[in-house]
Design an enzyme around this catalytic site. Structure first.
Site, PDB file in Angstrom:
ATOM      1  N   GLY A  24       0.834  -1.213   0.000  1.00 32.84           N
ATOM      2  CA  GLY A  24       0.000   0.000   0.000  1.00 32.84           C
ATOM      3  C   GLY A  24       0.862   1.253   0.000  1.00 32.84           C
ATOM      4  O   GLY A  24       0.510   2.269   0.593  1.00 32.84           O
ATOM      5  N   TYR A  66     -14.984  -1.594   7.960  1.00 32.38           N
ATOM      6  CA  TYR A  66     -13.587  -1.191   8.175  1.00 32.38           C
ATOM      7  C   TYR A  66     -13.169  -1.532   9.608  1.00 32.38           C
ATOM      8  O   TYR A  66     -12.131  -2.157   9.847  1.00 32.38           O
ATOM      9  CB  TYR A  66     -13.498   0.314   7.917  1.00 32.38           C
ATOM     10  CG  TYR A  66     -12.164   0.960   8.183  1.00 32.38           C
ATOM     11  CD1 TYR A  66     -11.018   0.588   7.491  1.00 32.38           C
ATOM     12  CD2 TYR A  66     -12.055   2.007   9.107  1.00 32.38           C
ATOM     13  CE1 TYR A  66      -9.811   1.230   7.715  1.00 32.38           C
ATOM     14  CE2 TYR A  66     -10.857   2.658   9.333  1.00 32.38           C
ATOM     15  CZ  TYR A  66      -9.740   2.258   8.640  1.00 32.38           C
ATOM     16  OH  TYR A  66      -8.540   2.904   8.857  1.00 32.38           O
ATOM     17  N   ASP A 103       2.504  -1.726  -4.445  1.00 30.30           N
ATOM     18  CA  ASP A 103       1.085  -1.338  -4.433  1.00 30.30           C
ATOM     19  C   ASP A 103       0.423  -1.945  -5.656  1.00 30.30           C
ATOM     20  O   ASP A 103       1.105  -2.379  -6.593  1.00 30.30           O
ATOM     21  CB  ASP A 103       0.935   0.200  -4.451  1.00 30.30           C
ATOM     22  CG  ASP A 103      -0.371   0.641  -3.814  1.00 30.30           C
ATOM     23  OD1 ASP A 103      -1.445   0.210  -4.288  1.00 30.30           O
ATOM     24  OD2 ASP A 103      -0.346   1.401  -2.844  1.00 30.30           O
ATOM     25  N   ILE A 104      -0.908  -1.922  -5.658  1.00 33.04           N
ATOM     26  CA  ILE A 104      -1.650  -2.436  -6.816  1.00 33.04           C
ATOM     27  C   ILE A 104      -1.796  -1.354  -7.880  1.00 33.04           C
ATOM     28  O   ILE A 104      -2.166  -1.609  -9.018  1.00 33.04           O
ATOM     29  CB  ILE A 104      -3.028  -2.976  -6.381  1.00 33.04           C
ATOM     30  CG1 ILE A 104      -3.629  -3.869  -7.461  1.00 33.04           C
ATOM     31  CG2 ILE A 104      -3.970  -1.858  -5.977  1.00 33.04           C
ATOM     32  CD1 ILE A 104      -4.821  -4.690  -6.983  1.00 33.04           C
ATOM     33  N   ARG A 105      -1.481  -0.109  -7.497  1.00 31.71           N
ATOM     34  CA  ARG A 105      -1.635   0.989  -8.453  1.00 31.71           C
ATOM     35  C   ARG A 105      -0.431   1.907  -8.338  1.00 31.71           C
ATOM     36  O   ARG A 105       0.349   1.806  -7.389  1.00 31.71           O
ATOM     37  CB  ARG A 105      -2.913   1.785  -8.144  1.00 31.71           C
ATOM     38  CG  ARG A 105      -2.836   2.461  -6.815  1.00 31.71           C
ATOM     39  CD  ARG A 105      -4.179   2.934  -6.304  1.00 31.71           C
ATOM     40  NE  ARG A 105      -4.048   3.332  -4.918  1.00 31.71           N
ATOM     41  CZ  ARG A 105      -4.087   4.579  -4.473  1.00 31.71           C
ATOM     42  NH1 ARG A 105      -4.282   5.576  -5.294  1.00 31.71           N
ATOM     43  NH2 ARG A 105      -3.937   4.852  -3.196  1.00 31.71           N
ATOM     44  N   ILE A 125      -5.677  11.151   9.754  1.00 35.03           N
ATOM     45  CA  ILE A 125      -4.342  11.700   9.491  1.00 35.03           C
ATOM     46  C   ILE A 125      -4.434  12.824   8.469  1.00 35.03           C
ATOM     47  O   ILE A 125      -5.100  12.688   7.437  1.00 35.03           O
ATOM     48  CB  ILE A 125      -3.391  10.581   9.027  1.00 35.03           C
ATOM     49  CG1 ILE A 125      -3.233   9.617  10.206  1.00 35.03           C
ATOM     50  CG2 ILE A 125      -2.039  11.131   8.612  1.00 35.03           C
ATOM     51  CD1 ILE A 125      -2.407   8.427   9.925  1.00 35.03           C
ATOM     52  N   GLY A 176      -0.631   4.665  -0.948  1.00 35.55           N
ATOM     53  CA  GLY A 176      -1.743   5.214  -0.172  1.00 35.55           C
ATOM     54  C   GLY A 176      -1.327   6.458   0.590  1.00 35.55           C
ATOM     55  O   GLY A 176      -0.171   6.901   0.505  1.00 35.55           O
TER      56      GLY A 176
END
Ligand code: AKB
Length: 311
Positions: free
Chosen positions: A8, A139, A34-36, A169, A11
């Site tokens: 991630g 979540y 990451d996937i992207r 955050i 992110g």
């Protein structure tokens, strides 16, 4: 921590954690995945779909990983839009990471948890580390189950599992996506641009927040702490509490025209189920957690970083 994998890494926390780790360790020891990809992502990002255990195993073996910062997850509001995906990514992904860690000798797994792991029955002020936890969002359910899973693998498989419960955050670098606390980031960006902010929570909704540099330090500080000093596997961390109306008033002292419009939506019920402040004395005594940013310092830094972008 000789060979570190970050999942991630594109992110909200991932981009800045990757930078924080790269400032302490040689680039050859840090693998971001990451996937992207996205603007600001590490240049040599590795593709990794966290729901595919074989892919994780390949990367861990190829790179001889011994420490994983496991950040890949869907946040609260996005999780409510797609609960099955949230379950698959947040809990299935963690199970994959822990199984690969067990099978391939990864020593340490650090996973952020969240105030979302608490629920409407939890005491709202100075919430202790150990308390009633009955989260009502997918979540929160996946994160609470994730905390328990990490603990289970730590006891059963000897993996050194560590976690901390983050509040919302705030970051000048990376915009959040799909969270219930995203309004705060939006206020800063809209105030700087002179645009109207539409707040999806009631003006008086008080929630805990933290500035990103403190969040990055918390993750690295917990990861580097001597195991013998840690009395638990999951720690509350607290920094400051804010309601939309309080942040709006503070920003109005700098941008007098800033006046958000309040249009609470389904995210209100998620926010109403979360605490307002956390008791984090275990983190402070066990691994010297101490946030550096209050509202004034955070705002000064946010504005310094956001203003040039105004063009
Ligand atoms: C969210 O709003 O979902 C996150 C969180 C508090 O975990 N920022």
């Amino acid at each position: 921590m000789d060979r570190i994998l970050i999942t991630g890494a594109v992110g909200q926390i991932g981009i800045e954690l990757t930078e924080g780790l790269l400032s302490r360790f040689p680039a050859s020891r840090v693998v971001a995945s990451d996937i992207r990809s996205a603007a600001g992502a590490p240049a040599d990002i590795r593709y990794l779909d966290i729901t595919d255990k074989a892919q994780i195993a390949r990367l861990v073996m190829e790179e001889r990983i011994d420490t994983i910062f496991h950040l890949a997850a869907l946040l609260s509001a996005r999780g409510e839009q797609n609960p099955q995906l949230a379950f698959a990514v947040n809990l299935g992904g963690l199970l994959n990471v822990l199984e690969v860690a067990r099978q391939h000798g990864v020593k340490k797994v650090i996973m952020p948890s969240t105030i979302g792991a608490f629920g409407p029955d939890t005491p709202k002020i100075d919430t202790p580390d150990d308390t009633l936890m009955r989260p009502t969002s997918m979540y929160g359910i996946t994160k609470l189950a994730g905390e328990l899973l990490l603990d289970y693998y730590s006891r059963r498989s000897g993996i050194d599992g560590r976690s901390l419960r983050f509040p919302g955050i705030i970051s000048s670098r990376t915009e959040p996506g799909g969270g219930t606390t995203d309004w705060a980031d939006d206020f800063y960006r809209k105030a700087v641009r002179g645009e109207k902010a539409i707040c999806f929570l009631r003006a008086d909704t008080r929630l805990p927040f933290m500035y990103m540099p403190d969040a990055v330090e918390a993750l690295i500080g917990l990861a580097l702490a001597e195991r013998s000093r840690l009395s638990r596997s999951v720690y509350n961390v607290h920094s400051l509490t804010l309601a939309p109306t309080e942040l709006a008033k503070f920003l109005q002292s700098i941008f007098p025209d800033f006046e958000p419009l309040y249009q609470p939506d389904s995210r209100q019920s998620i926010a109403d189920s979360w605490p307002q402040s956390l008791d984090d004395h275990h983190a402070r005594t066990d691994w010297d957690w101490s946030p550096q940013y209050d509202l004034q310092r955070m705002t000064a830094d946010m504005l310094k970083n956001l203003k040039p972008k105004r063009g």
